[in-house]
Design a protein around this motif. Structure first.
Motif, PDB file in Angstrom:
ATOM      1  N   THR A 202       0.174   3.034  12.566  1.00 56.35           N
ATOM      2  CA  THR A 202      -0.719   3.386  13.457  1.00 56.35           C
ATOM      3  C   THR A 202      -1.741   2.550  13.826  1.00 56.35           C
ATOM      4  O   THR A 202      -2.042   1.870  15.042  1.00 56.35           O
ATOM      5  CB  THR A 202      -0.548   4.131  14.337  1.00 56.35           C
ATOM      6  N   ARG A 203      -2.643   1.300  12.535  1.00 56.64           N
ATOM      7  CA  ARG A 203      -2.894   0.740  12.188  1.00 56.64           C
ATOM      8  C   ARG A 203      -4.300   1.737  12.967  1.00 56.64           C
ATOM      9  O   ARG A 203      -5.537   0.204  13.055  1.00 56.64           O
ATOM     10  CB  ARG A 203      -3.215  -0.563  12.541  1.00 56.64           C
ATOM     11  N   GLU A 204      -5.036   2.546  13.243  1.00 59.06           N
ATOM     12  CA  GLU A 204      -6.489   3.027  13.920  1.00 59.06           C
ATOM     13  C   GLU A 204      -7.267   3.370  12.820  1.00 59.06           C
ATOM     14  O   GLU A 204      -8.423   2.427  13.324  1.00 59.06           O
ATOM     15  CB  GLU A 204      -5.580   4.614  13.968  1.00 59.06           C
ATOM     16  N   SER A 205      -7.110   2.636  11.370  1.00 60.08           N
ATOM     17  CA  SER A 205      -7.740   2.328  10.606  1.00 60.08           C
ATOM     18  C   SER A 205      -8.893   0.980  10.921  1.00 60.08           C
ATOM     19  O   SER A 205      -9.923   1.080  10.485  1.00 60.08           O
ATOM     20  CB  SER A 205      -8.152   3.053   9.631  1.00 60.08           C
ATOM     21  N   GLY A 206      -7.693   0.501  11.292  1.00 58.53           N
ATOM     22  CA  GLY A 206      -8.389  -1.142  11.237  1.00 58.53           C
ATOM     23  C   GLY A 206      -7.745  -1.873   9.513  1.00 58.53           C
ATOM     24  O   GLY A 206      -8.273  -3.350   9.542  1.00 58.53           O
ATOM     25  N   PHE A 207      -6.781  -0.947   8.700  1.00 57.25           N
ATOM     26  CA  PHE A 207      -7.192  -1.865   7.501  1.00 57.25           C
ATOM     27  C   PHE A 207      -5.330  -1.354   7.274  1.00 57.25           C
ATOM     28  O   PHE A 207      -4.894  -0.090   7.796  1.00 57.25           O
ATOM     29  CB  PHE A 207      -7.191  -0.747   6.377  1.00 57.25           C
ATOM     30  N   VAL A 208      -4.734  -2.373   6.595  1.00 61.08           N
ATOM     31  CA  VAL A 208      -2.860  -1.556   5.986  1.00 61.08           C
ATOM     32  C   VAL A 208      -3.041  -2.090   4.931  1.00 61.08           C
ATOM     33  O   VAL A 208      -3.184  -3.618   4.847  1.00 61.08           O
ATOM     34  CB  VAL A 208      -2.222  -2.207   7.213  1.00 61.08           C
ATOM     35  N   GLY A 209      -2.974  -1.314   4.196  1.00 63.21           N
ATOM     36  CA  GLY A 209      -3.300  -2.104   2.133  1.00 63.21           C
ATOM     37  C   GLY A 209      -5.150  -1.234   2.065  1.00 63.21           C
ATOM     38  O   GLY A 209      -5.094  -0.802   2.871  1.00 63.21           O
ATOM     39  N   THR A 210      -5.118  -1.724   0.870  1.00 63.93           N
ATOM     40  CA  THR A 210      -6.460  -2.118   0.617  1.00 63.93           C
ATOM     41  C   THR A 210      -7.762  -2.301   1.680  1.00 63.93           C
ATOM     42  O   THR A 210      -7.542  -3.025   2.468  1.00 63.93           O
ATOM     43  CB  THR A 210      -7.224  -2.420  -1.189  1.00 63.93           C
TER      44      THR A 210
END
Length: 324
Positions: free
Chosen positions: A199-207
């Motif tokens: 969902t990319r809620e945290s703002g990150f995909v990956g490290t």
């Protein structure tokens, strides 16, 4: 050090006094049991995992070549096609849709050319990720870096004591709620659809850059999520039972012998496995609830991945410890 911006350019060490804490958990995965008291002596630990910027400085100074950058020795793989024995490492590959979560091979791909400076393989680079944690490092690489800075890898007990941040027995490094007041506290997989949709809620995909999420009570960043972290202990499948008498609480415990750490599912490979801790950006609440201080997994010492890094500790001379 600045919190939240990810602009952590130089690791700082946090000094911890040591003490007795409850190691492990009786309420999650079986390899974390039983919960038992442990004593550790004082030590200092890096506030963040080692970054690409820091590891690059080590490589420039020493001309070090990591395990992933070396071709495997044909003598170690007598049944392999020599054409396949080229440098590389394991890379996470997002799947196009739902998969059977019992089979990790569906989202892990051995990738020729993958290494610390090209974590996803040829065409990838860490040049725009200087403050992300270094990944694709095998145990030998981490120990070489630690020796360069005059440090060592933490024991499992030291790492867990530090990760708990003074919250003895809490489920997470920040308390018992996964999202206190709805806040995202660590870089883990967003949403229930691992490994195919975030969902990319945290703002990150990956490290994420180190320091992008709040620190624990000891001022340590990313002790949950972002990347798994190497420790100095050989893997054992469970913790020892708690001591019957308070005077017998183990001090500075260590894992079992290397022979006990071999993977029984791969008897042809007598390769030791160390304990890794902390979970990573691939831990999902519905799949791998291991972004907790008690969580632990085995990792073959000759293998790095795109979600595995490390941090260092420094100890004052205080003698040995006891084995778990």
């Amino acid at each position: 050090m600045r919190r939240g911006s990810g602009a952590v350019l130089d690791a700082t060490a946090v000094s911890l006094p040591g003490g007795v804490f409850t190691m492990g958990s009786d309420t999650h995965y079986p390899e974390e049991a039983p919960a038992h008291p442990v004593r550790v002596d004082g030590f200092s630990i890096d506030a963040t995992t080692v970054t690409n910027r820091q590891f690059a400085a080590f490589v420039r100074d020493t001309r070090y070549v990591t395990v992933a950058e070396r071709a495997p020795d044909p003598a170690d793989y007598p049944d392999a096609d020599p054409a396949n024995l080229v440098p590389g490492s394991l890379v996470f590959t997002q799947t196009p849709g739902p998969v059977d979560l019992r089979h990790l091979s569906q989202w892990w791909t051995w990738t020729a050319g993958a290494c610390w400076s090209a974590p996803e393989g040829p065409g990838s680079s860490v040049k725009r990720r200087p403050d992300h944690p270094v990944v694709q490092v095998a145990l030998e690489d981490c120990e070489a870096y630690a020796a360069w800075v005059g440090a060592a890898l933490p024991t499992e007990a030291e790492w867990e004591y530090a990760a708990r941040g003074g919250l003895d027995g809490a489920a997470y490094t920040w308390g018992d709620e996964a999202r206190p007041d709805g806040r995202i506290m660590a870089n883990t997989w967003d949403g229930p659809d691992f490994p195919w949709r975030s969902t990319r809620e945290s703002g990150f995909v990956g490290t994420a850059p180190v320091g992008s999420f709040p620190p624990n009570g000891y001022g340590l960043f990313d002790m949950a999520g972002n990347v798994w972290e190497w420790t100095a202990d050989w893997w054992v499948s469970r913790h020892p039972d708690a001591a019957e008498k308070p005077c017998c609480v183990p001090t500075n415990p260590r894992g079992g012998p290397v022979e006990a750490s071999y993977d029984p599912a791969q008897p042809q490979f007598r390769i030791g496995r160390r304990v890794v801790k902390g979970g990573s950006h691939l831990c999902a609440h519905t799949y791998c609830l291991r972004y907790r201080p008690a969580a632990r997994r085995p990792q073959m010492v000759d293998t790095g991945t795109s979600h595995l890094g490390f941090r260092c500790v420094r100890r004052t001379p205080s003698g040995g410890g006891t084995h778990e």
